[in-house]
Motif scaffolding. Structure first.
Motif, PDB file in Angstrom:
ATOM      1  N   ASP A 134       0.893  -1.091   0.116  1.00 53.02           N
ATOM      2  CA  ASP A 134       0.110  -0.040   0.231  1.00 53.02           C
ATOM      3  C   ASP A 134       0.810   1.224  -0.017  1.00 53.02           C
ATOM      4  OD1 ASP A 134      -2.882  -0.293   0.213  1.00 53.02           O
ATOM      5  OD2 ASP A 134      -2.135  -1.806   1.524  1.00 53.02           O
TER       6      ASP A 134
ATOM      7  N   ASN B 195      -7.152  -6.458   3.869  1.00 49.23           N
ATOM      8  CA  ASN B 195      -5.986  -5.639   3.979  1.00 49.23           C
ATOM      9  C   ASN B 195      -5.927  -4.795   5.127  1.00 49.23           C
ATOM     10  OD1 ASN B 195      -4.144  -3.653   3.344  1.00 49.23           O
ATOM     11  ND2 ASN B 195      -4.640  -2.940   1.424  1.00 49.23           N
TER      12      ASN B 195
ATOM     13  N   ASN C 219      -5.483  -1.040   5.222  1.00 52.52           N
ATOM     14  CA  ASN C 219      -6.607  -0.111   4.829  1.00 52.52           C
ATOM     15  C   ASN C 219      -7.852  -0.265   5.838  1.00 52.52           C
ATOM     16  OD1 ASN C 219      -9.691  -0.319   3.350  1.00 52.52           O
ATOM     17  ND2 ASN C 219      -8.145   0.744   2.188  1.00 52.52           N
TER      18      ASN C 219
ATOM     19  N   GLY D 135      -9.610  -2.258  -2.469  1.00 49.64           N
ATOM     20  CA  GLY D 135      -8.869  -1.713  -1.425  1.00 49.64           C
ATOM     21  C   GLY D 135      -9.203  -2.317   0.081  1.00 49.64           C
TER      22      GLY D 135
ATOM     23  N   GLU E 161      -7.447  -5.890  -0.756  1.00 49.98           N
ATOM     24  CA  GLU E 161      -6.186  -6.097  -1.369  1.00 49.98           C
ATOM     25  C   GLU E 161      -5.484  -4.439  -1.150  1.00 49.98           C
ATOM     26  OE1 GLU E 161      -4.830  -8.742  -2.575  1.00 49.98           O
ATOM     27  OE2 GLU E 161      -6.710  -9.944  -2.204  1.00 49.98           O
ATOM     28  N   PRO E 162      -4.129  -4.346  -1.768  1.00 52.31           N
ATOM     29  CA  PRO E 162      -3.677  -3.207  -1.646  1.00 52.31           C
ATOM     30  C   PRO E 162      -4.542  -2.258  -2.549  1.00 52.31           C
ATOM     31  CG  PRO E 162      -1.899  -4.891  -2.005  1.00 52.31           C
ATOM     32  CD  PRO E 162      -3.162  -5.507  -2.038  1.00 52.31           C
ATOM     33  N   GLY E 163      -4.645  -0.856  -2.215  1.00 46.64           N
ATOM     34  CA  GLY E 163      -5.276   0.059  -2.915  1.00 46.64           C
ATOM     35  C   GLY E 163      -6.351   0.703  -1.896  1.00 46.64           C
ATOM     36  N   GLY E 164      -7.435   1.265  -2.360  1.00 48.26           N
ATOM     37  CA  GLY E 164      -8.270   1.978  -1.602  1.00 48.26           C
ATOM     38  C   GLY E 164      -8.549   3.214  -2.265  1.00 48.26           C
TER      39      GLY E 164
HETATM   40 NA    NA Z   1      -5.734   0.024   1.015  1.00 52.82          NA
END
Ligand code: NA
Ligand code: NA
Lengths: 144, 163, 946, 136, 533, 89
Positions: free
Chosen positions: C645, C728, C731, C812, C815-818
């Motif tokens: 992230d 995540n 997140n 997100g 998983e990585p993101g958001g």
């Molecule tokens: Na995230």
């Protein structure tokens, strides 16, 4: 590995500090960017270094290990905030450049220095020389 | 109506594919969502792509893509040889001009992209009126041959696809 | 009447002129007079009680925590001073009404005067030394206003500032002294302090407290060496001089010495400091007064002299001397106030106060002459007037001293001699002698309003002189009782028989007359003699002090950013090192992770890029590229060290930052010159290296040690899925565990954009707008601004990036993101449109209200958080569930997503608004805008405008 | 199957690595800015492409995780953008170091876009209205 | 859980957002709603003050997470006092901004104002160390906007310095938080206090370093010597209302020092007395530096800025020992100096506006409303110099009394008293230069053009004013409102003086609460009803 | 086998990075530097992907995707800056 990260933090810090001590805004902005890299890595490393254990829960893995997610969240916040700050300082540096005509960061002397300190009376004397007709006090002399 | 709903049908298809690739797992639900995206996103971005290029012949497109991929592989080997083994003094770089029959910006872009991705050539510029490409060759002892090769091998096919 | 009310009445009276001045000057004067008279009557109501030996007290607790209480007491001393202040105040109000001219703002005058009167009344009536301090400083402030009342007169302003500075300084010393005194005595109540004499005088702090308090008293009472301000305060209107500088304020110091006399006096320190100061002041004031040309100047120095006399008497520390002091206070107040008013009348009627220009007024102003002569003779100490009585008592006390008797006798006689001289001079050189032809005005006696007050005082002078015990004896007794703390019964006689005092008096009178005869040659000598000019010295001191302060300030804070940041850095390193080295570092507990070759390479690149950055920072574009490299490596480093992230965020923020800097660099110089000295660069490099080493070491030490206790993140890993519904963890922390942080963070971003927008707006208007319009870029520019192929590619990239953005947003939580990264991705995609197809073209096609996006983002996040209230939960409590819609798979919906949507909107709006604003500056700088998406369309068609 | 995949992945990785290295090496070795442009845009593309393909196969066949087509997406993205970055850098090179006289001219007259100064017709500039562009 | 606790954050946040969402083109609506929001904030603050007066520490668990895992807001007496102080100042100064016309010198004044309040409120309420950082940033970034509101070369340059310096400060903040987290593994302040107390004495270096760095961060915000360099130019060049609001900003730093060094790092912890050892001398220097400059500087705004520094110095002297008397005296002085500094900046702005933007202490033609302006200046100068009868004097008395037993008593008293004289000299000179001057000078020719366009009186224009000469803010539509707001501040000072007894009582209760942090810690850590498991 | 290939490939890309760095620092023109930076980004993508294979994790996918996007955007921005000064016009 730790020694690499620590020395990288040190190097970025040193570069950042050197650059923020310059006298042009651009260098200072660069320095701030470097410092914010350094501090982000530092803050990140407070979770200590772990490789290949991203804190994405894996329900299938056996005995998964995860690194400390909290510093990551903190760093994310810090990155975003320092981005906002950088944007503002860049814009303001640009504004100061456009308004003032140079991109120095030091305050010009006009900000704080006047020609010479004088007493009220000196000022008034000087003033009455300049405007002899007008400096008669109109206040109310006794006895009129 | 249909045209307004699908300003760029190919783009819609591409987006459906991309979404499915992103989701990474086939499910009908995902497909429904992908279709929704495939419709809405081109609609949202339609103002940025005002006129839709006419494209025809799915087979031609696929074969063109296949040919380019093959050429890329070859290109890489050739460039690697040049980089590794050809002394700089023997290098014969050259600029060549490719007059264009293609008119649509999309077609020109595809051609320029192909040129850049394939052996030893990079599209460097376009003439101001858009009727010629300037291409740089890494090693072209015979520039005219390169130009003819590009025109015949790529431009011709693109003309068929786009016009 | 309650003592508190007595003290309050003048303050209440101070409000009246402002309210009533529209009704006329007489009404204002009458109102103030009434308030004063009421207060005076209120005071006198207590006379019977005081005569019985009682002390009237009243008040309330104000700040009991430190013993600052609004306590009042009325005893003999308070009665004496209160009567002086209010009685003479009443006369001054009357006098001033007639003295001030029509154009003077009399309402303001009365306001100031009443304020002052209130402050003085407060001083004499209060029973708490902290409370007293408040009134004490108030007198300084109100007298500042009164002295400077004629603001057009430079002398007035000068005098006011000098008075404020000197008495203010004394007041500050007194604060310290009083606090120490209170600490010693264990109370700030005067009653208790007066009862703690032994404790106080035995304390090691006694001398300190004494000196500090005396500084306060001496400055207020114009004692040597602080006497110089008083004559300059005479620039004030005469009523002010008469009131403040003869009758009341200057007596505040005396009052204080008298008030604390039981607690402080009787020690050698007290004796030597107080009486010698008084003696010197008495002598010096009288001597200078002999030569003063200005009537008020003469009176001012005579006042200094008489204050010295009283101080000296108080310093003797004997009860008899205290009685004499008290008596002289009364006498001096009567004759000196009368004299000031006389001087004011002369000034008013003859148009000048300069003795050189006066003389022969006896015939022209007979009433004034009589009043002035009586008062002056009293001042000279001529029997049978009241001044003679107290002077005799003084000389008698001098004669009975235990220590330094001869010195005191000689000098006191000398002072009395000078006093006779200047008093006679007042009569002789003003009223007697030949009438002149050329007075500035035609002198004549004034109306009743002006002379009735001094006339009344002159009558008092005579009456007290003739019948001291009947007229003033009771008051003297009462106040002397209060001063000494022992019941006193004085017996004042005109005739004591022939004693040393009488002889000294005769010498003084005769000598004074002789001296007056020699006045002309003496004055010539005086004028020729060099002598320190107090005003010039004070001016120079204050001016140079100001200069010094200015210079120092400018040395320290000189506007240099480098200095500021160097100070910060050095402080941080120093304090950090101090803190570290005074603590103990535990043993190393974590093994070192092995160093892999690729990370080693990355490290090497980072170090090299950083070094180059410092070396090449003057080449700004190159520096940017190097920043890009550092950012790239840092973000890959995050990915390597298990923080995907972070990698995402870092790299997307990075590119936006670069774009931002490029937009700015378009206007800024492309190079930085060498401007600093080698020395400065060396110093900076040293500081930088020190900081780097320090911080690196800290980081290393930290990484090699474990947490002191289990980190709280363990709980987060455990509950992220169970309670937060996301895998995540980072997140979930961002939108749930610490969603409140994120709420603040997006606000920061939004505000940043608003600030940038507002600044742009400001720049695009006003001066810089003109400058921008005349902007000439130094750069050679390429021909096409919107290359065809870039435009086309971007058309494809935009929808693809949007899809990626949606994906990153939706995934997100697991998983990585958001929302944050998604917002940046979409922003970057839109930016690509701007870059490729140009600002105007793009702007016309999308009407995204960026402001509104920011607002909506913050609102969305907040509303999502507030939603929890309806569940009875605190702000930002998340909820989630799994839902099934026809056709779609089961999917998860979490309120955290609503929050993340807010994040997304805010980030998108903020980034776009910021970059948009910044790039508008270039639009304004006369750079053209485009309507076509690309410079050359091979089909030679122009786009139809949407 | 797995062995084949393993061998395949290894070969692709080695080849990709070599191409990646060569691409970067070309950046150093080739003599001038225009020729240097060729090395990375091509070799690095295939280098990365190879790695991505290897990754694709890995997740398809060998990984404990389910199949991943993500790499394909990245490959598409890189192939889509690489020509544009090449073009932009080439244009920068032309702009910085080349004169139009040293280049072959376009056939129909005119000039290459990079060198063509002041192309906006004055009529179009009138539409400039900063207020309308406030982005608000 | 009492939801009002989060109102001081949410209310301005939402109002700021709504202003930019719906009202950004309408200054009138912005004024109305801005005023409503600040007014409500004041009511809420007073309610919270009342709520806190029972001595309980109230916890608001954001996201309903257990402490120390989620973020908590903490309402105790100290926080309530600071909130009330903030909202009073903000409301009054906001009125001044309307009256002086400052709010139409540029965009987004009211939105930024609300966000500024959000940041300050958040900083006072939070019980989480990292969250404190976040809200510091919120209040800082809003302050950047307010600081450069109106533009102008000098102001922008000062703004760049202000930001750059604070960026360095924020960086340091993160470093300090990192060190503290690395040592203790927690961010919740109550939990930190527990863990710090249990810290092994063999491994204190990291924690000590973190604590001291944290103190430096707060010292930067508070402008304590030698970290004060950012303040003079910033305050001197900021718009009047902004500078006045900044009076509370530097107090945020002081608040944080008090909070951390009573709760987390009390005197008996591993951090020991290092904070005090460094703080007291620095505070003395700060005071001396400020007052010397007050006596020496020739610009009115810089004078006010240095007076602000001096007041911080005085305040820190009192706080530095963390003794009960010192803290409670310091709190009293903090309230006083915030209001007095605010008033001073407003008066300075009134004067500057009437002198065509000229802030130098030099002869100028007589100004409009001399009488009332000079009266306000005089009163404010009295307040700020700590002369009777206003609360400054009582504050100083409290401080002197509190430090009477201190081993450094001589230095402390000497510095406070002697430097007071400097202030008297400086303000005396300034006042006589400004008001006792040159009634008769006609305006210099060309002076009118010099002053730039003035906002037209009357109803608020929908379009924002442009202003060439930004330094000069003519008083426009309603000078009466501007005067009123200064009167209100001075009135607050008078009330503070008169009610010194009860106020001090509340403050000493506050100090007692601060110095017995067990209650705070218990209410966070042990009472977890309703929180997620 | 795969791990050896992975190490080999990573070393190749790593050394490639060093060469790029060399080109950034010692370049005759700024366009060369931009090119080298672009190449670095591409190499980074490769390195991350290799790393993902090595640790058998898919969590780095989003990162590589973004690297690709961001590398493109920043290269275009630099180039536009070189060409026109104003990157959004
Ligand atoms: Na995230
Ligand atoms: Na974040």
């Amino acid at each position: 590995m730790e020694i690499l990260v620590a020395s990288a933090i040190g190097a970025m810090t040193a570069a950042g500090v050197y650059l923020i001590l310059r006298i042009r805004t651009f260098a200072v902005v660069l320095g701030m960017t470097m410092l914010s890299y350094a501090i982000n890595v530092f803050l990140f490393s407070t979770g200590r270094l772990v490789i290949g254990a991203a804190p994405i829960l894996d329900n299938y893995a056996e005995n998964p290990t995860y690194t400390d997610p909290l510093p990551q969240a903190l760093v994310l916040t810090a990155i975003v905030i320092s981005f906002g700050m950088t944007a503002v300082v860049v814009m303001m540096a640009l504004g100061a450049f456009i308004e003032g005509g140079d991109d120095r960061i030091d305050m010009p002397d006009d900000d704080r220095i006047m020609p010479d300190l004088r007493t009220v009376e000196d000022e008034e004397a000087r003033d009455s020389v300049a405007q002899p007709a007008k400096s008669q006090p109109v206040g109310n002399e006794v006895g009129s | 109506m249909l045209r307004r709903l699908f300003p760029h049908p190919l783009l819609s298809a591409l987006l459906v594919l991309i979404w499915m690739l992103l989701v990474n797992r086939f499910a009908w639900g995902s497909l429904v969502f992908a279709v929704i995206i495939g419709i809405t996103v081109p609609l949202l971005t339609a103002p940025y792509w005002p006129d839709r290029p006419r494209v025809s012949g799915l087979g031609r497109i696929l074969s063109y893509i296949g040919m380019v991929i093959w050429d890329i592989v070859v290109a890489n080997v050739q460039v690697a040889r040049i980089v590794l083994f050809l002394p700089n003094k023997d290098l014969r770089p050259a600029f060549i001009v490719i007059p264009l029959r293609l008119k649509s910006p999309e077609a020109i872009t595809v051609l320029a992209g192909t040129i850049t991705l394939t052996p030893g050539t990079v599209s460097c510029d376009c003439s101001e009126d858009g009727h010629a490409l300037l291409v740089h060759c890494l090693h072209a002892p015979d520039p005219d041959a390169v130009r003819d090769d590009i025109k015949a091998r790529y431009e011709q096919r693109l003309v068929e696809i786009f016009e | 009447m309650s003592p508190a009310l007595i003290a309050l009445l003048p303050f209440a009276g101070a409000l009246l002129p402002g309210l009533l001045i529209r009704s006329g000057r007489n009404v204002a004067a009458f109102a103030c007079g009434t308030a004063t008279a009421l207060a005076l009557i209120g005071l006198w109501v207590h006379i019977p009680a005081i005569m019985r030996g009682e002390v009237v007290t009243a008040g309330f607790d104000w700040l009991p925590q430190i013993g600052l209480n609004a306590q009042f007491r009325i005893d003999g001393l308070a009665l004496l001073f209160g009567t002086l202040i209010l009685g003479i105040g009443l006369l001054i109000i009357l006098y001033a009404r007639h003295y001030l001219s029509r154009t003077d703002p009399i309402g303001k005058f009365y306001t100031y005067l009443m304020l002052f009167q209130g402050a003085m009344t407060g001083i004499v009536l209060c029973d708490n030394i902290l409370f007293l301090l408040i009134f004490w400083e108030l007198t300084s402030l109100s007298s500042f206003l009164l002295i400077g009342y004629w603001r057009h007169l430079p002398e007035g302003r000068q005098g006011a500032r000098m008075a404020l500075t000197v008495t203010g300084a004394g007041g500050l010393a007194m604060i310290a002294g009083m606090l120490i005194l209170g600490q010693i005595a264990g109370s700030y109540e005067i009653s208790e302090i007066l009862a703690s004499r032994d404790v106080i005088q035995a304390s090691p702090w006694y001398t300190t407290a004494l000196v500090l308090i005396l500084i306060g008293a001496f400055t207020k009472s114009a004692q040597f060496p602080f006497h110089f301000w008083l004559p300059h305060a005479m620039a004030a209107p005469t009523p002010v001089s008469a009131y403040l500088h003869s009758a009341t304020m200057v007596k505040a110091g005396l009052f204080l010495m008298a008030r604390l006399w039981p607690a402080l006096s009787g020690t050698p320190e007290w004796f030597y400091i107080v009486s010698i100061t008084g003696l010197i002041t008495m002598l010096l004031g009288a001597f200078i007064a002999v030569f003063k040309d200005d009537l008020k100047g003469l009176l001012a120095f005579s006042t200094v002299s008489h204050l010295g006399l009283i101080t000296m008497l108080l310093g003797f520390g004997t009860e008899a001397a205290a009685i004499a002091a008290v008596f002289h206070i009364i006498n001096h107040a009567t004759f000196k106030a009368a004299l000031f008013m006389t001087a004011g009348i002369i000034d008013h009627e003859a148009g000048t106060r300069s003795i050189r220009l006066l003389g022969g007024l006896r015939k022209l102003m007979p009433i004034t002459f009589v009043i002035g002569t009586i008062a002056a003779l009293s001042m000279a100490g001529i029997p049978p007037l009241n001044g003679f009585l107290s002077k005799e008592m003084m000389l008698y006390e001098v004669d009975h001293l235990d220590a330094m008797r001869q010195t005191f006798m000689v000098l006191a006689t000398l002072a009395a001699l000078f006093s006779v001289c200047y008093s006679l001079r007042f009569i002789a050189h003003v009223f007697l002698g030949p009438q002149r032809d050329e007075y500035p005005h035609k002198p004549h006696d004034p109306g009743l309003g002006l002379w009735v007050a001094p006339g009344f005082l002159a009558v008092l002078v005579v009456l007290i002189g003739l019948f001291p015990n009947t007229t003033a004896g009771w008051l003297v007794d009462a106040s002397a009782t209060a001063v000494t703390g022992v019941a006193q019964e004085s017996h004042i006689y005109l005739w004591h028989g022939v004693n040393a005092a009488l002889i000294m008096s005769i010498i003084a009178i005769a000598g004074g007359a002789v001296l007056l005869g020699l006045h002309r040659p003496l004055l010539a000598a005086w004028d020729a003699a060099p002598r320190p000019e107090a005003k010039a010295m004070f001016d120079a001191t204050i001016l140079n002090f100001g200069r010094l302060c200015g210079w120092l300030t400018d040395r320290i804070t000189n506007g240099s950013m480098g200095r500021a940041l160097a100070a910060l850095t050095v402080t941080v390193v120093f304090c950090g090192a101090l803190a570290w080295s005074t603590g103990s570092a535990g043993p190393i507990t974590r093994p070192m992770l092995p160093v892999e070759p690729v990370p080693l390479i990355a490290w090497f690149m980072l170090i090299v890029a950083t070094g180059c950055m410092v070396t090449f920072h003057r080449r700004r574009l190159l520096a940017l590229v190097l920043v890009g490299i550092v950012g790239l490596i840092v973000s890959v480093g995050f990915a390597y060290m298990s923080a995907p992230d972070l990698a995402l965020t870092q790299i997307s923020v990075e590119v936006v930052t670069i774009i931002l800097l490029l937009l700015a660099l378009n206007f800024l110089p492309k190079r930085t010159l060498f401007e600093t000295t080698d020395r400065r660069r060396g110093t900076d490099a040293f500081i930088a290296a020190l900081t780097g080493i320090g911080f690196g070491t800290l980081a290393y030490a930290m990484m090699r040690r474990d947490f002191g206790a289990d980190p709280i993140s363990g709980y987060m890993l455990e509950n992220s899925y169970k309670q937060g519904g996301g895998t995540n963890v980072v997140n979930v922390i961002l939108v749930d565990f610490r969603g409140y942080d994120t709420f603040g963070e997006i606000t920061v971003l939004g505000i940043a954009a608003l600030v940038i927008f507002a600044l742009t707006e400001t720049l695009l208007q006003g001066k810089s707008s003109r400058r921008l319009r005349n902007w000439v870029t130094e750069q050679r520019r390429a021909g096409d601004r919107h290359p065809l192929m870039l435009v086309v590619a971007t058309r494809l990239v935009l929808p693809v990036a949007l899809v990626v953005g949606i994906y990153i947003f939706l995934r997100g939580h697991n998983e990585p993101g958001g929302g944050f990264v998604a917002g940046l991705v979409v922003a970057i995609a839109l930016l690509m449109q701007y870059m490729a197809s140009g600002f105007a073209w793009t702007q016309r096609r999308q009407r995204l209200p960026y402001h509104a996006l920011i607002g909506a983002g913050v609102v969305a996040a907040a509303v999502t958080g507030v939603g929890a209230w309806f569940n009875g939960r605190p702000f930002l409590t998340s909820d989630y569930g799994y839902f099934k819609l026809p056709l779609l798979e089961e999917f998860e919906l979490a309120t955290a997503m609503g929050f993340d949507l807010g994040v997304f909107l805010c980030v998108l709006g903020a980034v776009m608004l910021a970059l948009n604003s910044l790039s508008r500056i270039a639009r304004h700088a006369g750079q053209t805008v485009n309507v076509d998406p690309m410079d050359s369309d091979p089909k030679n068609r122009r786009e139809a405008e949407v | 199957m797995e062995l084949i995949a393993e061998i395949l992945i290894s070969i692709i990785l080695v080849v990709a690595g070599i191409f990646g290295l060569v691409g970067s090496y070309g950046l150093v070795k080739l003599p001038d800015a225009m020729t240097r442009l060729h090395a990375p845009t091509k070799a690095a593309t295939l280098g990365v492409g190879g790695v991505l393909i290897a990754s694709l196969i890995w997740f398809l066949v060998l990984s404990e995780h389910h199949a991943s087509w993500h790499e394909l997406l990245i490959t598409i993205l890189i192939f889509l953008t690489a020509p544009i970055t090449g073009l932009m850098i080439a244009k920068s090179n032309l702009h910085l170091t080349w004169l139009p006289e040293d280049l072959p001219q376009p056939p129909n007259g005119g000039q290459w876009a990079t060198f063509d100064e002041g192309k906006i017709p004055p009529a179009l500039q009138e539409e400039h209205d900063p207020e309308s562009l406030r982005g608000d | 859980m009492n939801h009002w606790i989060i109102a001081p954050v949410l209310l301005p946040a939402l109002m700021g957002a709504l202003i930019i969402l719906w009202m950004r083109h309408d200054l009138f609506l912005q004024r109305v709603f801005g005023l409503i929001a600040t007014g409500l904030l004041l009511f809420v603050s007073i309610y919270l003050l009342w709520l806190a007066s029972d001595g309980d520490v109230r916890v608001y668990r954001l996201g309903n997470w257990r402490a120390p895992f989620g973020i908590v807001l903490m309402l105790d007496r100290l926080a309530a006092i600071m909130l009330t102080l903030t909202s009073i100042l903000a409301l009054v100064v906001q009125l001044y901004a309307f009256g002086s016309g400052w709010d139409r010198k540029g965009w987004h004044f009211h939105a930024l104002w609300q966000f500024q309040l959000m940041g300050i409120g958040g900083a006072f309420l939070t019980g989480d160390a990292f969250n404190l950082f976040v809200f510091f940033e919120v209040l800082l970034i809003a302050s950047y906007g307010l600081m450069i509101h109106g533009g102008g070369p000098m102001r922008l340059r000062a703004g760049v310095q202000y930001i750059a310096y604070n960026l360095a400060g924020s960086t340091l903040f993160l470093g300090a938080l990192g060190a503290i987290y690395a040592a203790t593994g927690t961010l919740n302040m109550a939990d930190l206090a527990l863990r710090v107390a249990e810290m092994s004495p063999d491994d204190t270096a990291l924690l000590r370093t973190g604590a001291v760095l944290l103190m430096l961060v707060f010292a930067v915000k508070a402008a304590i010597f030698p970290l004060h360099f950012w303040l003079p130019s910033t305050y001197a060049n900021a718009p009047g209302p902004t500078a006045a609001l900044f009076a509370i900003m530097s107090k945020v730093g002081v608040y944080a020092i008090i909070r951390f060094f009573t709760l987390v790092f009390p005197q008996d912890s591993v951090v020991e007395t290092i904070a005090t050892d460094l703080l007291l001398p620095a505070a003395l220097f700060t005071l001396a530096l400020g007052q010397i400059a007050v006596a020496g500087t020739r610009s009115l705004t810089r004078m006010a800025a240095y007076a602000a520094i001096a007041s911080i110095g005085t305040l820190m002297i009192s706080v530095a020992r963390f003794s009960p008397e010192g803290l409670s005296a310091g709190l009293y002085y903090m309230i006083h100096s915030t209001l007095a500094t605010g008033a001073l900046f407003l008066v300075v702005d009134l004067i500057a506006a009437r002198r065509g933007g000229d802030v130098w202490l030099r002869l100028r033609p007589a100004i409009k409303n001399t009488g009332i302006v000079s009266a306000l200046f005089f009163t404010t100068a009295i307040a700020i110099a700590g002369l009777p009868p206003l609360s400054g004097f009582i504050g100083k008395l409290l401080i002197l009394d509190a430090t009477a037993e201190d081993p450094w008593m001589g230095w402390i008293w000497g510095t406070i008293l002697i430097t007071s004289l400097f202030a008297i000299v400086g303000f005396g000179r300034a006042g006589s230069m400004l008001f006792w001057k040159s009634h008769t000078l006609d305006p210099e020719p060309g002076n009118d053009t010099d002053e730039g366009p003035r906002p037209a009186p009357g109803p608020i224009p929908t379009k924002l004013d442009t202003d060439e000469q930004i330094q000069d803010v003519a008083d426009s539509a309603s000078p009466g409102l501007a005067f009123t707001s200064v009167f209100m501040l001075l009135g607050c000072l008078a009330m503070l003086t008169l009610a010194a007894g009860p106020v001090t009582q509340y403050l000493s209760d506050t100090t007692t609460q601060m110095l017995t942090p067990q209650l705070y810690i218990e209410s966070v850590i042990e009472q977890q009803e309703g929180a997620r498991p | 086998m795969i791990s050896s290939a992975l190490i080999f490939a990573s070393l190749c890309f790593g050394v490639g990075q060093l060469l790029c760095l060399y080109r950034v620092v010692f370049a005759p023109g700024v366009a060369d530097r931009v090119l080298a930076l672009d190449t670095m980004t591409i190499n980074m993508i490769a390195l991350i992907t290799l790393f993902g294979i090595f640790y058998d994790t898919a969590v780095y996918f989003e990162a590589t995707l973004l690297f690709a996007l961001v590398g493109f955007v920043s290269t275009v921005a630099y180039a536009k800056f070189i060409l026109r000064g104003d990157i959004i016009e």
